[in-house]
Design an enzyme around this catalytic site. Structure first.
Site, PDB file in Angstrom:
ATOM      1  CB  CYS A 106      -0.973  -0.054   1.167  1.00 51.73           C
ATOM      2  SG  CYS A 106      -2.447   0.919   0.850  1.00 51.73           S
ATOM      3  CG  HIS A 129      -3.450  -3.793   3.103  1.00 56.90           C
ATOM      4  ND1 HIS A 129      -2.460  -3.310   3.932  1.00 56.90           N
ATOM      5  CD2 HIS A 129      -4.093  -2.704   2.623  1.00 56.90           C
ATOM      6  CE1 HIS A 129      -2.508  -1.985   3.969  1.00 56.90           C
ATOM      7  NE2 HIS A 129      -3.496  -1.589   3.176  1.00 56.90           N
ATOM      8  CD  GLU A 170      -1.250  -6.517   5.065  1.00 54.89           C
ATOM      9  OE1 GLU A 170      -0.898  -6.767   3.896  1.00 54.89           O
ATOM     10  OE2 GLU A 170      -1.438  -5.358   5.492  1.00 54.89           O
TER      11      GLU A 170
HETATM   12  N1  GLN Z   1      -1.932   6.685   2.923  1.00 49.41           N
HETATM   13  C1  GLN Z   1      -2.021   5.945   1.706  1.00 49.41           C
HETATM   14  C2  GLN Z   1      -3.379   6.091   1.043  1.00 49.41           C
HETATM   15  O1  GLN Z   1      -4.327   6.518   1.648  1.00 49.41           O
HETATM   16  C3  GLN Z   1      -1.704   4.482   1.944  1.00 49.41           C
HETATM   17  C4  GLN Z   1      -2.709   3.797   2.817  1.00 49.41           C
HETATM   18  C5  GLN Z   1      -2.225   2.466   3.341  1.00 49.41           C
HETATM   19  O2  GLN Z   1      -1.031   2.186   3.298  1.00 49.41           O
HETATM   20  N2  GLN Z   1      -3.116   1.657   3.862  1.00 49.41           N
HETATM   21  O3  GLN Z   1      -3.513   5.769  -0.096  1.00 49.41           O
END
Ligand code: GLN
Length: 595
Positions: A393, A520, A522
């Site tokens: 992310c 994600h 995970e």
């Molecule tokens: N802050 C970034 C976004 O909003 C990444 C978010 C995250 O890593 N979950 O896109």
């Protein structure tokens, strides 16, 4: 439907969540279908706005629910897909009651307590294991400790509920503490006695006591507890200290906790003896790991490992599958930055030392600009030094920014999250709904990623799937306008959404393992079914340029069976064998994989 309620007494942090999920594992091993509900008596409607600093990670479900991390434990242990309704909070209950505008005086009893019971019955019926129809047993975990003011409406509701569903359909397991006083070395039962008295006073009767203690309870101690708490001796189990939490279901089985539960639920004739061979084998493997793999986790909340619980679990699942002993070095991202060199040279040196000693680098998700520059430096270090890298992310976003800065020479390349005025916005706000619509702009839950072709590491790691469904939680994304330029310079956006406009997976083909994902992975990793991307990270090496070549055709692709072959394929292996093609059935997470 049968219900198992797990409550906690004496102190918090006894591992009630792990105990409740382990009970689920045990009942599942007896051939029953199991679902779970976590009750969090806090006033927030969900965990989405809570700080991971305070409360641990926000776990994300397929349906976009942002929930307590305990639901992650349930999903991992029971291999289920839960819904947002499987997490009840005081906020959700009050909101549902108030939304109904009953047109009369709204009271805790009966309106709130009725709403709690209705919610439990409704959520328990939702199938969560991929099969049709409701499960046989629902394990309900009541957060907090008996006696907390905020859990009172839930206790009252559950008291009524147990009476309503009847004795043979409800089993209460009270998790408590039996401390040992150092001076005399005696196991003390009084705190448990008091907390059981509290429970009874509130209208709930425990069927089973699960006592946390450093060592197994002495028979005389059990006798005392039985006499004063009115629980049969055979229904008192000890949760003594074990090397890792995968032992808990085995510990419960060895003490015949399943028999006590099955008797309490009138299921003795229906259930079989627990089959936990695969679980036992994996737990043994975990205990015996000695070949270390060192991961530098470059993040913001490095002081509290619960902030990245699912990432740690996913790393663990992959390490166990690769027969490597996981060592995580926490690197506070901001300590890698130049400013720390001046302000705190020791912290700076320690951070760079950890990074340089690591075999792999992982930059997990995150919000806010603290430590972003440090994360960029970590990605640069991994890219330039052929160190296997996984960016999740925000970790993917910073990897793209780093590439744009270093390789394209766009020195002010940035995300508009950190610099709204940047001349080179590589990562931008791309809401699925209108930009001006207030709230709900987060892209949450399961979304589909299509592989642009199968000639990339991530497609192979997903068993040559055409597409994968993984969970998201973000607002910003790689700017599609800069993609052609980045690709010309060597970065490949190998996974995209159905419109082709949202970049989901990025890879550096000439690097041993450099992958960034907008989602994600995970959250869908399971013991025995590690996420392919984590498996790739652990199995990669600096030397091997195509560390994933053995995954492609040989990976299990249809449902990714979790059968005994999983263990066999790993049992004699080590990481290098793994890479050189000796693996024949790599246990990867099949959830979300489609061929
Ligand atoms: N802050 C970034 C976004 O909003 C990444 C978010 C995250 O890593 N979950 O896109």
């Amino acid at each position: 439907m049968k219900y198992v309620l797990v409550t906690g007494g004496v102190v918090s942090g006894l591992g009630k969540g792990v105990t409740a999920s382990s009970i689920g594992v045990l009942l599942k091993a007896c051939g029953l279908r199991v679902t779970s509900i976590k009750i969090d008596p806090y006033l927030n409607t969900d965990a989405g706005t809570m700080s991971p600093f305070e409360h641990g990670e926000v776990f994300v479900l397929d349906d976009g629910g942002e929930v307590d991390l305990d639901l992650g434990n349930y999903e991992r242990f029971l291999d289920t897909t839960l819904t947002r309704d499987n997490n009840i909070t005081t906020g959700k209950i009050y909101q549902s009651v108030l939304d109904k505008e009953l047109g009369k005086t709204v009271q805790v009893v009966p309106h709130i307590t009725d709403a709690i019971q209705e919610w439990i019955e409704r959520a328990a019926m939702i199938p969560v294991d991929g099969q049709e129809g409701p499960a046989d047993v629902c394990v309900i975990e009541l957060g907090g400790t008996i006696g907390d003011i905020e859990s009172m409406p839930f206790i009252e509701a559950l008291g009524q509920f147990s009476y309503r569903v009847g004795a043979g359909n409800f089993c209460l397991i009270h998790v408590s503490l039996v401390p040992v006083l150092n001076v005399v070395g005696e196991q003390k039962t009084k705190p448990t006695q008091h907390s059981v008295r509290g429970l009874r006073g509130l209208g709930l009767t425990p069927n089973i006591l699960a006592c946390r203690s450093a060592k197994a309870l002495g028979e005389n101690v059990k006798g005392k507890l039985s006499q004063f708490c009115h629980v049969p001796v055979e229904n008192i189990v000890t949760l003594y200290d074990v090397p890792n939490i995968w032992h808990i279901p085995l510990l419960l089985r060895d003490q015949k906790a399943h028999e006590a539960i099955l008797k309490g639920l009138n299921l003795m004739g229906v259930a079989r003896n627990p089959e936990l061979e695969e679980w036992t084998a994996r737990t043994k493997v975990y205990d015996q790991l000695c070949d270390p793999v060192r991961i530098a986790m470059v993040g913001k909340y490095t002081g509290l490992s619960d902030s990245y619980l699912s990432v740690l679990k996913a790393l663990l699942h992959a390490s166990v599958a690769c027969r490597r002993k996981l060592i995580v070095d926490w690197v506070p991202a901001s300590d890698l930055e130049d400013i720390t060199r001046k302000e705190s040279p020791e912290a700076y040196e320690a951070a760079w030392n950890s990074l340089k000693c690591a075999d792999r680098v992982l930059v997990p998700g995150g919000f806010g600009d603290r430590g972003v520059q440090g994360k960029i430096l970590a990605a640069k270090y991994a890219r330039e030094n052929n160190v296997p890298f996984l960016g999740i992310c925000l970790g993917m976003q910073i990897a793209v920014i780093e590439f744009a800065r270093s390789v394209l020479g766009l020195h002010d390349a940035n995300s508009t999250e950190f610099d709204p005025e940047t001349k080179n916005p590589c990562v931008i706000f791309m809401p699925e709904v209108s930009k001006t619509h207030m709230g709900g702009t987060m892209r949450l839950g399961s979304r589909r990623t299509y592989f642009m072709n199968t000639d990339c590491k991530s497609a192979k790691l997903y068993g040559n799937a055409r597409f994968v469904d993984e969970r998201h939680r973000h607002r910003y994304e790689v700017n599609p306008e800069v993609v052609p330029e980045l690709e010309k310079a060597g970065l490949r956006f190998v996974g995209r959404d159905e419109s082709g406009q949202r970049m989901e997976i990025v890879e550096l083909p000439d690097h041993p393992y450099f992958i960034g994902v907008q989602f994600h992975p995970e959250f869908k990793s399971r013991p025995g079914k590690p996420s392919g991307l984590f498996l790739g990270l652990i199995a990669a090496s600096r030397e091997q340029s195509d560390g994933v070549s053995c995954y492609g055709s040989k990976a299990i692709t249809n449902g990714m069976s979790n059968g005994p072959s999983v263990m066999k394929s790993c049992i004699n292996g080590n990481a290098s064998k793994f890479l050189n093609g000796s693996c024949n059935a790599i246990p990867m997470n099949g959830n979300g994989v489609h061929c």
